[in-house]
Design an enzyme around this catalytic site. Structure first.
Site, PDB file in Angstrom:
ATOM      1  CB  CYS A   1      -0.919  -0.032   1.230  1.00  0.00           C
ATOM      2  SG  CYS A   1      -1.880   1.481   1.457  1.00  0.00           S
TER       3      CYS A   1
ATOM      4  CB  CYS B   1      -0.121   2.364   3.900  1.00  0.00           C
ATOM      5  SG  CYS B   1      -1.750   1.663   3.615  1.00  0.00           S
TER       6      CYS B   1
END
Length: 105
Positions: free
Chosen positions: A29, A32
């Site tokens: 991700c 993230c």
């Protein structure tokens, strides 16, 4: 920032006496990873009032599903063993996370 996993999540988050912010993230991700420095900065500001932890959902998929984490990044606030608020995906910005933390300190 404390890293938790499926073995330590209950103790560090659900059984914690203080308010806990959980950063749900995964290795794949990119948003993230981009958000992590902001969360670490917020920990520097609010770390005396809120416990900051992160959970890699790649290694704890069932736990993430059990916590109703359906997209990443998800930043959630827990109090008394319950998730009381979260921001996810495009809403997971530094400004929104800080506003959420301020509401619960």
């Amino acid at each position: 920032m404390l890293s938790v996993d499926k073995d330590t999540f209950d103790k560090e988050v659900l059984e914690a006496s203080e308010t806990v912010l959980v950063d749900f993230w995964s290795d794949g991700c990119e948003p993230c990873k981009a958000l992590l420095p902001d969360i670490e900065e917020l920990e520097g500001v609010y770390g005396d009032k809120v416990k900051f932890v992160k959970l890699n959902t790649t290694q704890a998929r069932r736990l993430a599903i059990k916590q109703k984490v359906l997209g990443l990044p998800t930043i959630a606030i827990y109090k008394g063993g319950e998730k009381i608020e979260e921001v996810t995906k495009d809403d997971a910005t530094r400004e929104n996370i800080e506003a959420m933390v301020k509401r619960h300190v």
